[in-house]
Design an enzyme around this catalytic site. Structure first.
Site, PDB file in Angstrom:
ATOM      1  N   ARG A  25     -11.626  65.728  74.713  1.00  0.00           N
ATOM      2  CA  ARG A  25     -12.302  67.017  74.963  1.00  0.00           C
ATOM      3  C   ARG A  25     -13.800  66.940  74.682  1.00  0.00           C
ATOM      4  O   ARG A  25     -14.406  67.930  74.255  1.00  0.00           O
ATOM      5  CB  ARG A  25     -11.685  68.158  74.139  1.00  0.00           C
ATOM      6  CG  ARG A  25     -10.265  68.533  74.524  1.00  0.00           C
ATOM      7  CD  ARG A  25     -10.269  69.591  75.617  1.00  0.00           C
ATOM      8  NE  ARG A  25      -8.921  69.792  76.137  1.00  0.00           N
ATOM      9  CZ  ARG A  25      -8.128  70.788  75.772  1.00  0.00           C
ATOM     10  NH1 ARG A  25      -8.534  71.689  74.919  1.00  0.00           N
ATOM     11  NH2 ARG A  25      -6.919  70.897  76.286  1.00  0.00           N
ATOM     12  N   ARG A  29     -16.235  73.374  74.807  1.00  0.00           N
ATOM     13  CA  ARG A  29     -16.940  74.592  74.390  1.00  0.00           C
ATOM     14  C   ARG A  29     -17.807  74.446  73.155  1.00  0.00           C
ATOM     15  O   ARG A  29     -18.626  75.314  72.872  1.00  0.00           O
ATOM     16  CB  ARG A  29     -15.913  75.717  74.163  1.00  0.00           C
ATOM     17  CG  ARG A  29     -15.369  76.283  75.460  1.00  0.00           C
ATOM     18  CD  ARG A  29     -14.078  77.031  75.231  1.00  0.00           C
ATOM     19  NE  ARG A  29     -13.019  76.111  74.861  1.00  0.00           N
ATOM     20  CZ  ARG A  29     -11.749  76.459  74.628  1.00  0.00           C
ATOM     21  NH1 ARG A  29     -11.403  77.713  74.699  1.00  0.00           N
ATOM     22  NH2 ARG A  29     -10.852  75.552  74.309  1.00  0.00           N
ATOM     23  N   ARG A  38     -20.132  76.254  82.475  1.00  0.00           N
ATOM     24  CA  ARG A  38     -18.883  76.982  82.699  1.00  0.00           C
ATOM     25  C   ARG A  38     -19.192  78.413  83.146  1.00  0.00           C
ATOM     26  O   ARG A  38     -18.530  78.948  84.042  1.00  0.00           O
ATOM     27  CB  ARG A  38     -18.060  76.985  81.423  1.00  0.00           C
ATOM     28  CG  ARG A  38     -16.670  77.579  81.558  1.00  0.00           C
ATOM     29  CD  ARG A  38     -15.979  77.387  80.215  1.00  0.00           C
ATOM     30  NE  ARG A  38     -14.684  77.985  80.101  1.00  0.00           N
ATOM     31  CZ  ARG A  38     -14.447  79.276  79.930  1.00  0.00           C
ATOM     32  NH1 ARG A  38     -15.462  80.131  79.921  1.00  0.00           N
ATOM     33  NH2 ARG A  38     -13.223  79.725  79.785  1.00  0.00           N
ATOM     34  N   ASP A  75      -7.860  69.181  84.353  1.00  0.00           N
ATOM     35  CA  ASP A  75      -6.840  69.610  83.396  1.00  0.00           C
ATOM     36  C   ASP A  75      -5.481  69.098  83.840  1.00  0.00           C
ATOM     37  O   ASP A  75      -5.238  68.927  85.034  1.00  0.00           O
ATOM     38  CB  ASP A  75      -6.811  71.144  83.276  1.00  0.00           C
ATOM     39  CG  ASP A  75      -6.065  71.582  82.022  1.00  0.00           C
ATOM     40  OD1 ASP A  75      -6.686  71.601  80.947  1.00  0.00           O
ATOM     41  OD2 ASP A  75      -4.854  71.842  82.111  1.00  0.00           O
ATOM     42  N   TYR A 152       5.164  73.144  80.106  1.00  0.00           N
ATOM     43  CA  TYR A 152       4.372  74.288  80.567  1.00  0.00           C
ATOM     44  C   TYR A 152       4.984  74.930  81.812  1.00  0.00           C
ATOM     45  O   TYR A 152       4.975  76.150  81.971  1.00  0.00           O
ATOM     46  CB  TYR A 152       2.925  73.856  80.854  1.00  0.00           C
ATOM     47  CG  TYR A 152       2.143  73.544  79.594  1.00  0.00           C
ATOM     48  CD1 TYR A 152       1.510  74.552  78.873  1.00  0.00           C
ATOM     49  CD2 TYR A 152       2.042  72.247  79.118  1.00  0.00           C
ATOM     50  CE1 TYR A 152       0.803  74.277  77.713  1.00  0.00           C
ATOM     51  CE2 TYR A 152       1.339  71.949  77.957  1.00  0.00           C
ATOM     52  CZ  TYR A 152       0.724  72.966  77.266  1.00  0.00           C
ATOM     53  OH  TYR A 152       0.043  72.690  76.114  1.00  0.00           O
TER      54      TYR A 152
HETATM   55  O1  CP3 Z   1     -10.938  65.402  77.298  1.00  0.00           O
HETATM   56  C1  CP3 Z   1     -11.715  65.875  78.168  1.00  0.00           C
HETATM   57  O2  CP3 Z   1     -12.885  66.227  77.887  1.00  0.00           O
HETATM   58  C2  CP3 Z   1     -11.256  65.899  79.614  1.00  0.00           C
HETATM   59  C3  CP3 Z   1     -10.812  67.147  80.127  1.00  0.00           C
HETATM   60  C4  CP3 Z   1      -9.479  67.691  79.634  1.00  0.00           C
HETATM   61  C5  CP3 Z   1      -9.246  69.078  79.470  1.00  0.00           C
HETATM   62  N1  CP3 Z   1      -7.936  69.263  79.200  1.00  0.00           N
HETATM   63  C6  CP3 Z   1     -10.272  70.127  79.616  1.00  0.00           C
HETATM   64  C7  CP3 Z   1      -9.990  71.464  79.070  1.00  0.00           C
HETATM   65  C8  CP3 Z   1      -8.276  67.051  79.377  1.00  0.00           C
HETATM   66  C9  CP3 Z   1      -7.972  65.559  79.326  1.00  0.00           C
HETATM   67  C10 CP3 Z   1      -7.302  68.046  79.117  1.00  0.00           C
HETATM   68  C11 CP3 Z   1      -5.896  67.744  78.856  1.00  0.00           C
HETATM   69  C12 CP3 Z   1      -4.977  68.836  78.532  1.00  0.00           C
HETATM   70  N2  CP3 Z   1      -4.955  70.099  79.036  1.00  0.00           N
HETATM   71  C13 CP3 Z   1      -3.865  68.680  77.679  1.00  0.00           C
HETATM   72  C14 CP3 Z   1      -3.431  67.398  77.024  1.00  0.00           C
HETATM   73  C15 CP3 Z   1      -4.275  67.045  75.853  1.00  0.00           C
HETATM   74  C16 CP3 Z   1      -4.117  67.971  74.687  1.00  0.00           C
HETATM   75  O3  CP3 Z   1      -5.100  68.656  74.362  1.00  0.00           O
HETATM   76  O4  CP3 Z   1      -3.036  67.955  74.079  1.00  0.00           O
HETATM   77  C17 CP3 Z   1      -3.204  69.922  77.634  1.00  0.00           C
HETATM   78  C18 CP3 Z   1      -1.970  70.237  76.827  1.00  0.00           C
HETATM   79  C19 CP3 Z   1      -3.904  70.808  78.501  1.00  0.00           C
HETATM   80  C20 CP3 Z   1      -3.545  72.205  78.847  1.00  0.00           C
HETATM   81  C21 CP3 Z   1      -4.599  73.150  78.426  1.00  0.00           C
HETATM   82  N3  CP3 Z   1      -5.857  73.234  78.996  1.00  0.00           N
HETATM   83  C22 CP3 Z   1      -4.528  74.112  77.399  1.00  0.00           C
HETATM   84  C23 CP3 Z   1      -3.327  74.333  76.492  1.00  0.00           C
HETATM   85  C24 CP3 Z   1      -5.753  74.768  77.376  1.00  0.00           C
HETATM   86  C25 CP3 Z   1      -6.130  75.969  76.548  1.00  0.00           C
HETATM   87  C26 CP3 Z   1      -6.394  75.599  75.146  1.00  0.00           C
HETATM   88  C27 CP3 Z   1      -7.864  75.686  74.863  1.00  0.00           C
HETATM   89  O5  CP3 Z   1      -8.402  74.714  74.277  1.00  0.00           O
HETATM   90  O6  CP3 Z   1      -8.452  76.711  75.211  1.00  0.00           O
HETATM   91  C28 CP3 Z   1      -6.589  74.174  78.352  1.00  0.00           C
HETATM   92  C29 CP3 Z   1      -7.988  74.533  78.656  1.00  0.00           C
HETATM   93  C30 CP3 Z   1      -8.997  73.426  78.646  1.00  0.00           C
HETATM   94  N4  CP3 Z   1      -8.838  72.203  79.200  1.00  0.00           N
HETATM   95  C31 CP3 Z   1     -10.322  73.522  78.144  1.00  0.00           C
HETATM   96  C32 CP3 Z   1     -10.953  72.301  78.410  1.00  0.00           C
HETATM   97  C33 CP3 Z   1     -12.377  71.924  78.116  1.00  0.00           C
HETATM   98  C34 CP3 Z   1     -10.939  74.750  77.500  1.00  0.00           C
HETATM   99  C35 CP3 Z   1     -11.138  75.722  78.621  1.00  0.00           C
HETATM  100  C36 CP3 Z   1     -12.410  76.527  78.588  1.00  0.00           C
HETATM  101  O7  CP3 Z   1     -13.515  76.011  78.882  1.00  0.00           O
HETATM  102  O8  CP3 Z   1     -12.271  77.726  78.330  1.00  0.00           O
END
Ligand code: CP3
Length: 349
Positions: A25, A29, A38, A75, A152
């Site tokens: 990540r 944010r 964003r 994602d 999911y």
């Molecule tokens: O690592 C990186 O920078 C690459 C991008 C990436 C994102 N999500 C961006 C993201 C990667 C590799 C993921 C993987 C992901 N997404 C996983 C597996 C890894 C983990 O964290 O366990 C999972 C379970 C998801 C599903 C997901 N996406 C959830 C549950 C959420 C909401 C939780 C949160 O942090 O808000 C997301 C949103 C998400 N994916 C964000 C980002 C940067 C935050 C969204 C935003 O900008 O509001």
């Protein structure tokens, strides 16, 4: 001297005095420049599907910190959406999807090879990045592992214990297995397209592998990873692959050998000393600093970072967090972690 990128050399099995470093990540944010882009995109999913802006946020942490690798901004839930599920994000809560609980629901999904029109912007992001990244920075593609994505799709949201997915597995194995099969096929074709577009390694995120025990772990974490990895290596000889069976505990032992993964990513529920003895013996490991240090910083961050570098110093290692960096992290603590890895006592000796 070699031109081969540091991260790829670690995946080859090379032991390096200073390990390559990137962060789960890392585009996120906690960075003001991410929040600005964003806002420009509108919302999170619009950012994922806007190739220019997705490439821009991928590059932001590379410019700021000079990480050894960039990870494609996308994602894991884009694949369910490409398969036909509805997907939206609720601010402050997380993802929501239409649910799969019956064969009728399953039958509404499109075939695995029909996902590419929907995902074309992601492949374009990879192409932009492979042109624009600094020559020393490796490009990581990724997908969710079938089990994690299925949790999911079945529940329609994130769940603390993956209860709905476990229930479907027990009560309607025909639907559950059909979904796992479809996701395994979709993951292979999706990652294959990312590699064709320029990804130099791919990572399989099985964030909820820890809730699979015993036979279920073999069947739904190990076996799909093995099929995905062997198929990708058949299509793309030499492509290195990172597997992340998060919170697998003892399941980490032998995971690389059994699946063919070149590197196993470790969460911070295992100590680096245990993982060096039990996991790194089979090859490269990635991890595993606790993400909370990016919030709290200070001497504890330095001490734990050094401990991890030290514990893994006899084998191939990629420095990373044990899970994603959180939005409340201080960008200065990320710099402190990098400086500790790159300029600490270990770099001098
Ligand atoms: O690592 C990186 O920078 C690459 C991008 C990436 C994102 N999500 C961006 C993201 C990667 C590799 C993921 C993987 C992901 N997404 C996983 C597996 C890894 C983990 O964290 O366990 C999972 C379970 C998801 C599903 C997901 N996406 C959830 C549950 C959420 C909401 C939780 C949160 O942090 O808000 C997301 C949103 C998400 N994916 C964000 C980002 C940067 C935050 C969204 C935003 O900008 O509001």
């Amino acid at each position: 001297m070699t031109d081969r990128k540091k991260l790829l050399r670690a995946l080859d099995g090379e032991v390096q005095k200073v390990p390559p470093i990137w962060m789960m990540r890392q585009a996120g944010r906690y960075l003001p420049e991410y929040r600005a882009t964003r806002a420009e995109a509108g919302d999170f999913l619009s950012l994922c599907y806007n190739s220019d802006l997705a490439a821009e946020v991928t590059l932001q942490p590379i410019r700021r910190y000079g990480f050894d690798a960039a990870i494609l901004f996308a994602d894991i839930l884009l694949v369910p959406q490409a398969l036909g599920a509805d997907l939206w994000f609720v601010a402050g809560e997380g993802p929501r999807l239409s649910t799969i609980t019956s064969m009728d629901d399953f039958n509404k999904l499109v075939p695995a090879d029909a996902i590419h029109d929907h995902l074309a912007p992601v492949y374009e992001t990879v192409r932009i990045l492979s042109r624009e990244l600094p020559r020393e920075t490796a490009l990581i593609g990724f997908a969710g592992a079938p089990w994690t994505v299925a949790t999911y799709m079945i529940a329609g949201r994130g769940t603390p214990d993956q209860g709905p997915a476990h229930s479907l597995m027990a009560e309607n194995p025909e639907v559950f297995d059909a979904l796992m099969e479809r996701l395994t096929d979709a993951t292979i074709t999706y990652l294959s397209m990312q590699i064709d577009a320029g990804a130099e390694t791919v990572k399989l995120f099985d964030s909820w592998a820890g809730s699979l025990k015993g036979e279920a772990f073999q069947k739904y974490a190990l076996a799909p990873a093995k099929r995905i990895i062997s198929e990708l290596k058949a299509r793309h000889p030499g492509i290195p692959i990172i597997a992340f069976p998060r919170e697998a505990g003892d399941g980490y032992i032998g995971f690389a050998k059994k699946t063919g993964a070149d590197c196993v990513a470790l969460d911070n529920s295992v100590t680096p000393e245990w993982a060096a003895m039990n996991v790194q013996v089979d090859g490269c490991v990635q991890g595993n600093l606790a993400s909370r240090h990016m919030v709290t910083g200070g001497q504890a961050l330095i001490d734990d970072t050094r401990r991890i570098v030290d514990a893994f110093s006899a084998g191939p290692h990629i420095f990373n967090l044990g899970h994603g960096i959180t939005p409340d992290a201080d960008p200065a603590n990320v710099q402190l972690m990098i400086d500790t890895v790159r300029e600490g006592a270990y770099a001098e000796s």
